[in-house]
Design an enzyme around this catalytic site. Structure first.
Site, PDB file in Angstrom:
ATOM      1  N   ASP A   1      33.053  33.223  40.612  1.00 42.63           N
ATOM      2  CA  ASP A   1      34.038  32.625  41.517  1.00 42.63           C
ATOM      3  C   ASP A   1      34.406  33.521  42.693  1.00 42.63           C
ATOM      4  O   ASP A   1      35.501  33.434  43.234  1.00 42.63           O
ATOM      5  CB  ASP A   1      35.291  32.281  40.716  1.00 42.63           C
ATOM      6  CG  ASP A   1      35.760  33.448  39.853  1.00 42.63           C
ATOM      7  OD1 ASP A   1      35.410  34.600  40.189  1.00 42.63           O
ATOM      8  OD2 ASP A   1      36.459  33.219  38.851  1.00 42.63           O
TER       9      ASP A   1
ATOM     10  N   GLU B   1      28.536  30.658  34.555  1.00 44.16           N
ATOM     11  CA  GLU B   1      29.971  30.815  34.246  1.00 44.16           C
ATOM     12  C   GLU B   1      30.774  29.716  34.958  1.00 44.16           C
ATOM     13  O   GLU B   1      31.728  29.966  35.700  1.00 44.16           O
ATOM     14  CB  GLU B   1      30.505  32.199  34.614  1.00 44.16           C
ATOM     15  CG  GLU B   1      31.835  32.539  33.961  1.00 44.16           C
ATOM     16  CD  GLU B   1      32.390  33.897  34.379  1.00 44.16           C
ATOM     17  OE1 GLU B   1      32.769  34.074  35.540  1.00 44.16           O
ATOM     18  OE2 GLU B   1      32.401  34.808  33.533  1.00 44.16           O
TER      19      GLU B   1
ATOM     20  N   GLU C   1      39.949  32.918  43.688  1.00 50.27           N
ATOM     21  CA  GLU C   1      38.854  32.554  42.776  1.00 50.27           C
ATOM     22  C   GLU C   1      38.975  31.147  42.194  1.00 50.27           C
ATOM     23  O   GLU C   1      37.976  30.475  41.974  1.00 50.27           O
ATOM     24  CB  GLU C   1      38.744  33.583  41.648  1.00 50.27           C
ATOM     25  CG  GLU C   1      38.194  34.948  42.094  1.00 50.27           C
ATOM     26  CD  GLU C   1      39.264  35.893  42.605  1.00 50.27           C
ATOM     27  OE1 GLU C   1      40.440  35.480  42.703  1.00 50.27           O
ATOM     28  OE2 GLU C   1      38.919  37.049  42.939  1.00 50.27           O
TER      29      GLU C   1
ATOM     30  N   HIS D   1      43.232  45.052  38.943  1.00 49.92           N
ATOM     31  CA  HIS D   1      42.761  44.993  40.329  1.00 49.92           C
ATOM     32  C   HIS D   1      42.948  43.651  41.007  1.00 49.92           C
ATOM     33  O   HIS D   1      42.533  43.473  42.142  1.00 49.92           O
ATOM     34  CB  HIS D   1      41.274  45.364  40.376  1.00 49.92           C
ATOM     35  CG  HIS D   1      40.389  44.332  39.751  1.00 49.92           C
ATOM     36  ND1 HIS D   1      39.901  43.259  40.445  1.00 49.92           N
ATOM     37  CD2 HIS D   1      39.942  44.189  38.491  1.00 49.92           C
ATOM     38  CE1 HIS D   1      39.173  42.512  39.621  1.00 49.92           C
ATOM     39  NE2 HIS D   1      39.184  43.049  38.437  1.00 49.92           N
TER      40      HIS D   1
ATOM     41  N   ARG E   1      43.913  40.578  43.174  1.00 46.27           N
ATOM     42  CA  ARG E   1      44.574  40.509  44.484  1.00 46.27           C
ATOM     43  C   ARG E   1      46.026  40.023  44.351  1.00 46.27           C
ATOM     44  O   ARG E   1      46.916  40.512  45.015  1.00 46.27           O
ATOM     45  CB  ARG E   1      43.784  39.540  45.357  1.00 46.27           C
ATOM     46  CG  ARG E   1      44.056  39.605  46.824  1.00 46.27           C
ATOM     47  CD  ARG E   1      43.222  38.562  47.530  1.00 46.27           C
ATOM     48  NE  ARG E   1      41.791  38.803  47.383  1.00 46.27           N
ATOM     49  CZ  ARG E   1      41.071  39.532  48.222  1.00 46.27           C
ATOM     50  NH1 ARG E   1      41.640  40.059  49.266  1.00 46.27           N
ATOM     51  NH2 ARG E   1      39.781  39.713  48.012  1.00 46.27           N
TER      52      ARG E   1
ATOM     53  N   HIS F   1      40.131  50.705  40.755  1.00 45.66           N
ATOM     54  CA  HIS F   1      39.280  50.160  41.817  1.00 45.66           C
ATOM     55  C   HIS F   1      39.464  51.016  43.069  1.00 45.66           C
ATOM     56  O   HIS F   1      40.575  51.461  43.347  1.00 45.66           O
ATOM     57  CB  HIS F   1      39.726  48.731  42.139  1.00 45.66           C
ATOM     58  CG  HIS F   1      38.789  47.685  41.655  1.00 45.66           C
ATOM     59  ND1 HIS F   1      38.185  46.796  42.502  1.00 45.66           N
ATOM     60  CD2 HIS F   1      38.339  47.405  40.433  1.00 45.66           C
ATOM     61  CE1 HIS F   1      37.409  45.996  41.810  1.00 45.66           C
ATOM     62  NE2 HIS F   1      37.483  46.336  40.547  1.00 45.66           N
TER      63      HIS F   1
END
Ligand code: UDP
Length: 384
Positions: free
Chosen positions: A95, A117, A131, A211, A213, A243
């Site tokens: 995604d 997936e 995503e 990590h 967003r 990250h």
């Protein structure tokens, strides 16, 4: 048949590697791999671990690039690759912005799109962002949907999409088992992974990754606060591979500088990370792939998010959704550390046979659906 897999980030590399490797064993297939460069630094490790090299390498990242600009440039650049490579089919995974760009470019060239997936959903448009929108849009453009679990298949069925849906298990579990087997067969690799962790004797390992967003800002600081509270215990060593995002690194460094048993480290290479998960007493994460891998390894997980597209682990009692409230995280972590349980590995996300099923689906052969098995497998042993 020319089949072009397109990847941009670390999880795409990990989860597409077993598929590309299985395709390479098909005599009538020429597998091709294109990278967009979305996570240029993080993708090199997994690619070399699986012995993959890109046929096309687009260097699309710019400092501070807005997602919309990356998406636009990626569609244009991938369109050029499609003209050069003339694939009969494009394969995307998951995604990411890369996956959405690749599906969009292929769709507009009327090249069939296979989605690995497929069918994960939170039904919250902005969690995870972007995503959830990406995977729903990709589903509209794909004609082969490789759902990792029966739940993902049911979610796709409710959307009345075009094409065929297969339940395959997650190819990330194939990759995990390959790494596990490599660690088991290679004592030097295992020793190196253990040395990198350097856990003082008598301490228990808490592994952290965060990590997403949508966690940037206050939620991330709250996670740091929870980790600082947990670090007050003198029986834990907390290892947090960060990250490489300067904002995250600086915030975590500032919040945790007074905690000597918290180690903020660079991203671990895949073998070292799998070794760390195998040996972790507790995992705190907002990562999707880590939730799946932890279930396969039977390690307890606290999910640092308000929603998850992987409710299977929660339902099986292998993961707990705790959000980002520091008190809630610290309380749940304390409970798990104070009442340690034996590893309970479960084949709920995959059994290591996903790539074979995906390739069967790509080749138009019958696919024997993956059937999840909630518990009962012997724990994976990578520590000698
Ligand atoms: N991973 C890794 N090193 C690390 C942290 C994670 O190799 O320091 C691997 C992990 O085993 C999994 C993948 O990276 O296969 C997950 O990537 P990430 O958390 O970035 O993405 P998500 O799964 O959330 O999409």
């Amino acid at each position: 048949m020319r089949m072009l897999a397109i990847a941009g980030t670390r999880p795409e590399a990990v989860k597409l590697a077993p598929v590309v490797a299985a395709l390479a064993r098909e005599p009538q297939v020429k597998p091709l791999l294109c990278l967009t460069g979305q996570h240029r630094d993080l993708i090199a490790g997994p690619l070399s671990f699986f012995g993959l090299a890109p046929d096309f390498d687009l260097d699309l990242m710019e400092p501070g690039q807005p997602i919309g600009r990356l998406l636009g440039r990626a569609i244009a650049a991938i369109d050029e690759v499609l003209v050069k490579a003339r694939p009969d089919r494009v394969i995307v995974q998951g995604d990411t912005t890369t996956a959405l760009a690749a599906a969009t470019a292929a769709f507009h060239r009327s090249i069939p799109v296979a989605h690995v997936e497929a069918g994960l959903r939170t039904y919250a448009a902005r969690a995870p962002f972007p995503e959830e929108m990406n995977r729903r849009a990709i589903a509209l453009m794909a004609d082969l949907h490789f759902a990792p679990t029966p739940l993902a298949k049911a979610q796709l069925a409710a959307e009345r999409l075009n094409g065929r849906v297969f339940v395959t298990g997650n190819s990330g579990i194939d990759a995990l088992f390959m790494v596990r087997d490599r660690l088991a067969a290679d004592p030097a690799l295992r020793a190196e992974a253990e040395a990198a962790l350097a856990i003082p004797p008598g301490r228990r390992l808490v592994l952290v990754t965060a990590h997403r967003r949508e966690s940037l800002g206050a939620p991330f600081l709250a996670i740091c606060e929870a980790v600082a509270a947990l670090a007050k215990r003198d029986d834990v060593e907390i290892v947090w591979p960060l990250h490489p995002n300067p904002a995250l690194t600086a915030a975590a460094g500032e919040a945790l500088r007074r905690a000597p048993n918290v180690r903020l480290v660079a991203p671990l290479d895949l073998a070292a990370f799998v070794h760390a998960m195998t040996r972790a007493d507790l995992i705190l994460t907002d990562s999707g792939g880590v939730q799946e891998e932890a279930a396969a390894l039977g390690r307890p997980v606290l999910v640092l998010r308000d929603t998850t597209e992987r409710p299977e682990g929660i339902a099986a009692g292998l993961a707990t959704l705790v959000g980002t409230d520091p008190e809630r995280i610290a309380t749940a972590a304390t409970q798990l550390l104070d009442a340690p349980a034996a590893p309970r590995p479960a084949d709920i996300y995959g059994d290591g046979g996903a790539a074979r099923r995906i390739v069967d689906g790509l080749m138009g052969r019958d696919v024997a659906a993956f059937a999840p098995a909630p518990a009962g497998r012997e724990p994976l042993r990578t520590i000698g």
